[in-house]
Motif scaffolding. Structure first.
Motif, PDB file in Angstrom:
ATOM      1  N   SER A  86       2.793   3.181  -6.497  1.00 30.60           N
ATOM      2  CA  SER A  86       3.567   2.192  -7.241  1.00 30.60           C
ATOM      3  C   SER A  86       3.209   0.947  -7.800  1.00 30.60           C
ATOM      4  N   ASN A  87       3.203   0.660  -8.975  1.00 34.05           N
ATOM      5  CA  ASN A  87       2.229  -0.614  -9.575  1.00 34.05           C
ATOM      6  C   ASN A  87       3.452  -1.876  -9.645  1.00 34.05           C
ATOM      7  N   ARG A 102       6.043  -0.441 -15.543  1.00 34.02           N
ATOM      8  CA  ARG A 102       6.280  -0.392 -14.148  1.00 34.02           C
ATOM      9  C   ARG A 102       6.733   1.001 -13.760  1.00 34.02           C
ATOM     10  N   TYR A 103       6.005   1.660 -12.626  1.00 31.70           N
ATOM     11  CA  TYR A 103       6.628   2.829 -12.046  1.00 31.70           C
ATOM     12  C   TYR A 103       6.483   2.846 -10.661  1.00 31.70           C
ATOM     13  N   ARG A 104       7.294   3.913 -10.060  1.00 34.56           N
ATOM     14  CA  ARG A 104       7.412   4.145  -8.511  1.00 34.56           C
ATOM     15  C   ARG A 104       7.653   5.537  -8.354  1.00 34.56           C
ATOM     16  N   SER A 163      -0.385   1.156  -3.023  1.00 37.44           N
ATOM     17  CA  SER A 163       0.556   0.525  -4.213  1.00 37.44           C
ATOM     18  C   SER A 163       0.436  -1.026  -4.179  1.00 37.44           C
ATOM     19  N   ASP A 223       5.322  -3.456  -2.782  1.00 38.98           N
ATOM     20  CA  ASP A 223       6.650  -2.885  -3.276  1.00 38.98           C
ATOM     21  C   ASP A 223       7.528  -2.670  -2.184  1.00 38.98           C
ATOM     22  N   TYR A 273      -1.542   1.987 -13.519  1.00 36.04           N
ATOM     23  CA  TYR A 273      -2.086   1.493 -12.175  1.00 36.04           C
ATOM     24  C   TYR A 273      -3.351   0.766 -12.745  1.00 36.04           C
TER      25      TYR A 273
END
Length: 348
Positions: free
Chosen positions: A61-62, A82-84, A109, A112, A307
């Motif tokens: 996660s970023n 953003r991503y997860r 990460s 988060d 990231y």
């Protein structure tokens, strides 16, 4: 260097004064630097042989609640997509890594909040159940003692939390007011008390850093006695307040790797991705300066570029197998070998 005996003193782990340590950091001639690296290699080979331990890095996660001024995934960076990853996607990364010979997974990460104590515990238990012969390293930032304890009980083995700088004034320059060096240090001591193999570390050449700051970093590490020390050059990112600052240098980072190997013989010392970013053969040079760990990326290719802690990060487009094969060739080119092993630290 004014006193050639300082390298001998350093190698014997004798107490150097702060002034002497500063002299070694910035006062070595080219010939003395090569002597430092040769001695560092001899110590790492005495402790670990020719093995280089490989860690499968899963950047899941970023999303981050922090706003560190040097970091590309800081919460104020609105230019970042953003991503997860889902828990199942994280597990899939571990499965792929295991098939490639990885026996340590680094779950990293931003801070988060979606990944609660319970969610992370469940992920850790599932990885441990499927791969009981593997170690799990967490790098999730500053969390509560209760979270650290539960994740350790769930099966996490190691925790990486770079302190970044051990000087209060320098820390405040690099971070927003809601963050404190005291809390960062407290987290590290807590992790060690709980029983984790603990990793700390710092940026080399971060804005306004002095040689005295670097001496303070080493003194803090001597007090903490970590199992792992991660250092790398500060690298700029265009979407941060430090975009116009100068990046850290390869040469000083390598000298510090050599110093750390002599002062902490049994520590795990990575040749970081940042080294490979600042110079095409930076990781190889890191291994020749005393490092013994590499951390290729196991994250899905589709998210790797997102990231982005710093600009121009390497290996963002390679499949995991490509990345591993490339690293294997690089490691062998300097006389070492990748080990299929958990690669635990020799520090007690």
């Amino acid at each position: 260097m004014k006193n050639p005996d300082l390298l001998n003193k350093l190698e014997k782990e004798k107490d150097l004064t702060d002034q002497e340590l500063a002299q070694v950091i910035e006062g070595l001639t080219g010939e003395e630097t090569e002597v430092l690296f040769a001695r560092a290699r001899a110590v790492r080979e005495r402790e670990y042989g020719k093995d280089v331990y490989v860690r499968g890095l899963i950047e899941f996660s970023n999303i981050c609640q922090n706003d560190c001024y040097y970091c590309g995934i800081r919460k104020s960076n609105t230019n970042l997509e953003r991503y997860r990853l889902t828990p199942e996607e994280i597990l899939d990364c571990a499965r792929e890594g295991y098939q490639l010979g990885f026996r340590t997974f680094v779950l990293q990460s931003g801070e988060d909040a979606w990944f609660t104590r319970e969610r992370m515990s469940d992920i850790i238990r599932k990885i441990k159940k499927e791969f009981p012969d593997c170690a799990i390293t967490l790098s999730l930032g500053e969390r509560s003692r209760e979270e650290y304890e539960e994740w350790f009980a769930a099966g996490a083995d190691r925790y990486l939390l770079r302190h970044e700088t051990a000087d209060d004034d320098h820390y405040r320059y690099l971070h927003p007011e809601n963050m404190s060096l005291a809390n960062r240090k407290n987290c590290l001591y807590t992790l060690r008390e709980i029983g984790y193999q603990v990793g700390a570390g710092f940026m080399v050449g971060s804005p306004v850093q002095t040689v005295d700051n670097l001496v303070s970093d080493i003194r803090f590490l001597q007090e903490l006695k970590p199992h792992m020390i991660g250092i790398g050059p500060f690298l700029t990112h265009p979407d941060t307040p430090f975009a116009d600052k100068e990046s850290g240098s390869l040469s000083r980072t390598l000298v510090l790797l050599g110093i750390l190997r002599l002062l902490f013989p049994g520590v795990l010392l990575p040749a970081t991705t940042a080294l490979g970013t600042i110079a095409p053969n930076g990781r190889e040079q890191g291994l020749l300066a005393g490092a013994n760990v590499v951390m290729p990326n196991l994250s899905p290719v589709g998210v790797r570029k997102k990231y982005e802690l710093y600009a121009n990060k390497i290996c963002t487009g390679e499949e995991s197998a490509q990345c591993k094969n490339c690293l294997n060739l690089r490691v062998e080119s300097v006389g070492y070998q990748l080990a299929v092993s958990r690669g635990d630290s020799r520090v007690v």
